[in-house]
Design a protein around this motif. Structure first.
Motif, PDB file in Angstrom:
ATOM      1  N   PRO A 654       0.813  -1.222   0.000  1.00 23.81           N
ATOM      2  CA  PRO A 654       0.000   0.000   0.000  1.00 23.81           C
ATOM      3  C   PRO A 654       0.844   1.267   0.000  1.00 23.81           C
ATOM      4  CG  PRO A 654      -0.111  -1.103   2.137  1.00 23.81           C
ATOM      5  CD  PRO A 654       0.545  -2.052   1.192  1.00 23.81           C
ATOM      6  N   LEU A 655       2.037   1.232   0.602  1.00 18.62           N
ATOM      7  CA  LEU A 655       2.897   2.416   0.610  1.00 18.62           C
ATOM      8  C   LEU A 655       3.344   2.764  -0.803  1.00 18.62           C
ATOM      9  CD1 LEU A 655       4.459   4.561   2.185  1.00 18.62           C
ATOM     10  CD2 LEU A 655       6.317   2.901   2.460  1.00 18.62           C
ATOM     11  N   ALA A 656       3.801   1.769  -1.569  1.00 14.73           N
ATOM     12  CA  ALA A 656       4.249   2.025  -2.938  1.00 14.73           C
ATOM     13  C   ALA A 656       3.093   2.479  -3.821  1.00 14.73           C
ATOM     14  CB  ALA A 656       4.898   0.762  -3.515  1.00 14.73           C
ATOM     15  N   MET A 657       1.945   1.831  -3.706  1.00 17.02           N
ATOM     16  CA  MET A 657       0.800   2.206  -4.535  1.00 17.02           C
ATOM     17  C   MET A 657       0.316   3.607  -4.198  1.00 17.02           C
ATOM     18  SD  MET A 657      -1.120  -1.509  -4.312  1.00 17.02           S
ATOM     19  CE  MET A 657      -2.464  -1.178  -5.432  1.00 17.02           C
ATOM     20  N   CYS A 658       0.273   3.917  -2.904  1.00 19.56           N
ATOM     21  CA  CYS A 658      -0.179   5.239  -2.479  1.00 19.56           C
ATOM     22  C   CYS A 658       0.786   6.322  -2.946  1.00 19.56           C
ATOM     23  CB  CYS A 658      -0.308   5.245  -0.961  1.00 19.56           C
ATOM     24  SG  CYS A 658      -1.087   6.709  -0.276  1.00 19.56           S
ATOM     25  N   LEU A 659       2.098   6.095  -2.745  1.00 18.25           N
ATOM     26  CA  LEU A 659       3.090   7.076  -3.168  1.00 18.25           C
ATOM     27  C   LEU A 659       3.093   7.251  -4.684  1.00 18.25           C
ATOM     28  CD1 LEU A 659       6.246   6.495  -0.931  1.00 18.25           C
ATOM     29  CD2 LEU A 659       4.888   8.580  -1.131  1.00 18.25           C
ATOM     30  N   GLY A 660       2.950   6.164  -5.419  1.00 14.44           N
ATOM     31  CA  GLY A 660       2.937   6.261  -6.867  1.00 14.44           C
ATOM     32  C   GLY A 660       1.830   7.182  -7.358  1.00 14.44           C
ATOM     33  N   VAL A 661       0.631   7.003  -6.823  1.00 14.92           N
ATOM     34  CA  VAL A 661      -0.500   7.813  -7.256  1.00 14.92           C
ATOM     35  C   VAL A 661      -0.357   9.250  -6.770  1.00 14.92           C
ATOM     36  CG1 VAL A 661      -2.988   8.128  -6.997  1.00 14.92           C
ATOM     37  CG2 VAL A 661      -2.060   5.849  -7.435  1.00 14.92           C
ATOM     38  N   LEU A 662       0.014   9.440  -5.516  1.00 14.79           N
ATOM     39  CA  LEU A 662       0.104  10.795  -4.969  1.00 14.79           C
ATOM     40  C   LEU A 662       1.220  11.601  -5.628  1.00 14.79           C
ATOM     41  CD1 LEU A 662      -0.464  10.034  -1.184  1.00 14.79           C
ATOM     42  CD2 LEU A 662      -2.047  11.174  -2.736  1.00 14.79           C
TER      43      LEU A 662
END
Length: 845
Positions: A654-662
């Motif tokens: 979730p950290l990578a997915m969240c950072l990628g989008v943000l």
């Protein structure tokens, strides 16, 4: 040309300024870097020769004689030797003793020399003798000499049994007088080498040459079921990003093979190597035949051939880089590290032997039940049956390949959920290079959780599309069912963590499409229903949930502080604040389909549904997981079935997915600001990407914890000798330690004797706990064995014989079994002694 338009076209030139600035800062030693932040780059070093045994001290070298230890370097880049100093009494500030260390090459030429003033050193101090890197050291003989003046009181620890075959320790007199007598035969010394870029390229080339066939076969095997399922066309696969389509096929294949094995086993089938080859070759033939029209059109019409996009080339570069650094991380290993790896080797060996999913451990252990998960082992057993490769090497390479493929499924998930390649690339890059996890899984041999996390991103994405997508995604319930059932069989804990995501997503989405979630749940449940009944029959579910190990649910602060991960967490929290702060207003507005704006993000009508809801759901999911698992801290019930540690090590997803989008959304917003700010943004982006890339490459190559490496290269030939020369009914004593709770585990190469040789041992892999009788027997023996103080006593050997043991195995890493003491025992016979590995017969063989 307007400045903003020019920057969009030539912004990469300004990004290069950031690259060069960070490179220059690194070249000058990273001045002004805070001490609390790990260095961006540092020499990559590793142990070469590890002679860590010690029990005796040679006399302190004086003016008329010296100590000489010869050795042969195993790698290029020899750069240091670690010693443990010894002395009598405490140092005196007035003493003028001096110990001199000199390194000689094979021609007798002194390479470097260093003098130690004895008054600065205490007994048992560790000292590292560093010297200029020897770039062409591999295979060359060196000699370390220790000399001193007449008042020298320092010496070094050694061992009174010959445990290093490629060199010996001698006392050399400078005059005709004889040197003092000593029992020491080898010094306790550890040599280190520095991995240079040239050596790294050569090592990687050798690894790919030797292991390329394993990688190729594994890819063909994993992708096949997904490729076949995509031919059925329940979803519009052709409209997808090609690499996202491949990532989906990878996740589907990884999840489907365990279901295939399980179904085949339930009907009484037996999986063999030839059958697997028939499935794989026949399956790919169907895929090729089914796609023949597209292939014909591809070769006939050059104008219609799709050209690879820059995003795809970047993703392939990320994947290849991730694989390269992961292979370099295990370049010196003979087998996967830690206790879990031995368990996985045993389960794989049982399934290879029996040709079906495991229900008991026959013929390796007298254990008649199997409450663990077997999904990963269907993959490793398949590759073993198809190839016949040695199990340690296959597990090592296959595990690193799975680790390197996780970024592909992360890219797939982000692309499916928000349809932005930039966000998907960023998420994949973070997982592949700078993040501590999942790369650190390698140091535990945690293959099952790793395999489940390979499937998990795509499972999250299809669940998201099933709930929030349009009508065409309603058929995706079949994919959700397959993926969820596969994760259940691969790793039950990861499946448990998936449940709260479904609940959060459904609630945040206003209860949309609940019937499709129910349908997917029913279908997935039917696929694993026999397994659920079996687990319920052999375990007590309520007792399992109530079981709680002391201190098992502590928060893993060490992982939080590792590398730069905490900075990524802080960045994600900072970028999420606008979404979190605005969620109270935006959620109702989104449900009512109204237009709103929130700084710094753009209009959130369709945009909120496409991307802003995405990090919000991920944050809520992680928060719920913490709340559910923090019961011990909140005064609520807790269980050892799952804990904060097992949850924290999946948060990279979730950290990578969240950072990628943000980050992608933030960059889109920033590029519409004043041109000067955009210019600075390009420079900062280039510098940041360079910094995290350099740091990540170094971290990935050095990711292993040396303390978790149980099997060393010298153990491998000993297994072959043991299997060839010991009778099948032999029972071998091995080193052990109390691993988790009251469970004992092998402490050195002896941990792998059962799966690799089929011989019984005093401490088999940790699965022995599934048999109460074996559990009591193993624990009682190890409690008594660790209390033994003299392994040279004849009655100790007699006690082992009375316990039914026939042989003793001491691995290169060692443990409570002291080979020097065992060699002095008159009731033991040394059968094997090579490079620090010993095998003894108890009594007369």
């Amino acid at each position: 040309m307007p400045p903003l338009t020019m920057l969009k076209k030539w912004g990469w030139l300004f990004a290069l300024l950031g690259v060069f600035a960070v490179a220059a800062w690194d070249w000058y030693g990273e001045p002004a870097r805070p001490s609390g932040i790990a260095a961006m780059t540092a020499p990559i070093t590793a142990n070469d020769i590890s002679q860590g045994r010690l029990n005796a001290v040679p006399p302190a070298p004086g003016g008329r004689w010296r100590i000489r230890q010869e050795f042969v370097a195993g790698h290029d880049g020899l750069s240091a030797i670690e010693l443990i100093l010894a002395r009598n009494g405490e140092p005196d500030p007035e003493e003028d003793g001096r110990l001199t260390l000199t390194l000689f090459d094979e021609h007798g030429q002194a390479i470097t020399e260093q003098a130690l003033l004895t008054r600065h050193f205490h007994h048992n101090d560790t000292y590292t003798f560093a010297f200029p890197t020897q770039f062409n050291a591999a295979g060359r003989r060196y000699a370390l000499e220790l000399s001193g003046n007449q008042t020298n009181r320092l010496t070094v620890w050694g061992y009174d049994l010959d445990v290093y075959d490629n060199g010996q320790m001698t006392l050399m007199a400078a005059t005709d007088e004889p040197a003092p007598d000593t029992a020491v035969q080898d010094l306790r010394f550890i040599t280190r080498y520095q991995l240079t870029w040239r050596a790294a390229v050569m090592v990687l080339a050798r690894q790919l040459w030797h292991d390329g066939a394993i990688i190729l076969l594994a890819l063909l095997f994993l992708l096949l079921p997904g490729a076949l399922l995509q031919r059925l066309r329940p979803l519009p696969w052709r409209q997808w990003d090609r690499l996202a389509q491949m990532g989906t096929a990878l996740a589907l294949g990884t999840a489907t093979w365990p279901l295939v094995w399980y179904a085949f086993s339930l009907v009484g089938g037996r999986v063999t190597g030839w059958l697997l080859w028939a499935w794989v070759l026949g399956g790919w033939l169907l895929v090729i035949v089914g796609g023949r029209r597209r292939l014909i059109r591809y070769f006939r019409s050059s104008s219609r051939r799709p050209t690879p996009s820059g995003h795809h080339l970047l993703l392939l570069l990320i994947l290849l880089s991730g694989l390269g650094v992961r292979l370099l991380a295990v370049r010196d290993l003979a087998a996967p590290p830690w206790v879990d790896a031995g368990r996985h080797a045993l389960i794989t060996a049982v399934m290879v032997e029996n040709g079906r999913t495991i229900t008991d451990y026959t013929p390796f252990l007298p254990v008649v039940r199997f409450p663990y998960h077997f999904g990963f082992h269907t993959l490793s057993a398949s590759l073993t049956l198809m190839s016949g490769w040695e199990l340690p090497r296959l597990l090592l390479v296959f595990g690193q390949l799975l680790n390197a493929l996780v970024p592909l499924t992360v890219y797939t998930a982000v692309w499916l959920m928000v349809r932005r390649r930039g966000a998907a690339l960023l998420a994949a890059f973070l997982v592949a290079v700078p993040f501590f996890f999942p790369a650190y899984y390698a140091t535990w041999g945690r293959f099952t959780q790793l395999t489940a996390m390979l499937v998990m991103p795509v499972l999250l994405a299809f669940t998201w599309l099933l709930v929030r997508g349009g009508r065409r995604w309603q058929r995706g319930w079949v994919v959700v069912a397959l993926l969820a059932a596969g994760v259940f069989l691969i790793h039950f804990r990861v499946f448990i963590f998936y449940g709260p995501f479904v609940a959060v997503l459904w609630l945040v989405s206003g209860g949309r499409h609940g019937r499709w979630l129910v349908l997917a749940g029913i279908a997935g449940g039917l696929l694993v229903l026999p397994r659920v009944f079996y687990l319920n029959a052999i375990t007590d579910p309520l007792k399992t949930l109530a079981h709680n190990l002391p201190n098992y649910n502590e928060f893993p602060l060490a992982y939080y502080r590792a590398g730069w991960d905490r900075f990524f967490i802080w960045l994600a929290v900072t970028l999420s604040l606008p979404v979190l702060l605005g969620s109270g207003i935006l959620m109702p507005a989104t449900l009512m389909k109204r237009d709103l704006k929130v700084f710094p993000f753009p209009t959130l009508t369709s945009a909120y549904g496409r991307w802003a809801m995405f990090p919000l759901v991920l944050i809520a999911w992680v928060g719920l997981l913490f709340l559910l698992l923090a019961g011990e801290y909140l005064g609520l019930p807790s269980t050892s079935l799952v804990n904060l540690n097992s949850m924290y090590i999946i948060l990279f997803l979730p950290l990578a997915m969240c950072l990628g989008v943000l980050l992608d959304q933030g960059w889109r917003w920033w590029r519409r600001r004043h041109w000067l700010g955009v210019l600075l943004g390009y420079v900062a982006a280039g510098g940041c990407l360079t910094a995290v890339t350099l740091f990540g490459i170094q971290q990935q190559i050095n990711i292993l914890n040396p303390e978790t490496i149980l099997v060393r290269p010298a153990d491998i030939p000993a297994y072959t000798w043991l299997q060839t020369n010991l009778p099948p009914e032999a029972i071998v004593v091995v080193n052990a330690w109390k691993w988790l709770g009251s469970t004992w585990a092998g402490a050195d190469g002896g941990a792998w004797i059962v799966p690799l040789t089929g011989r019984a041992s005093s401490t088999p892999p940790a699965d022995y706990i599934y048999s109460h009788t074996l559990y009591q027997q193993v624990n009682a023996f190890n409690e008594a064995a660790t209390a033994v103080t003299d392994w040279s006593a004849p009655d100790t050997a007699d006690w082992l014989h009375q316990q039914g043991y026939t042989h003793i195995f001491v691995g290169a890493r060692g443990g409570f079994l002291d080979p020097a003491a065992l060699a002095r025992n008159p009731n033991l016979q040394m059968l094997y002694a090579q490079d620090g590995v010993f095998i003894f017969a108890i009594g007369d063989e």
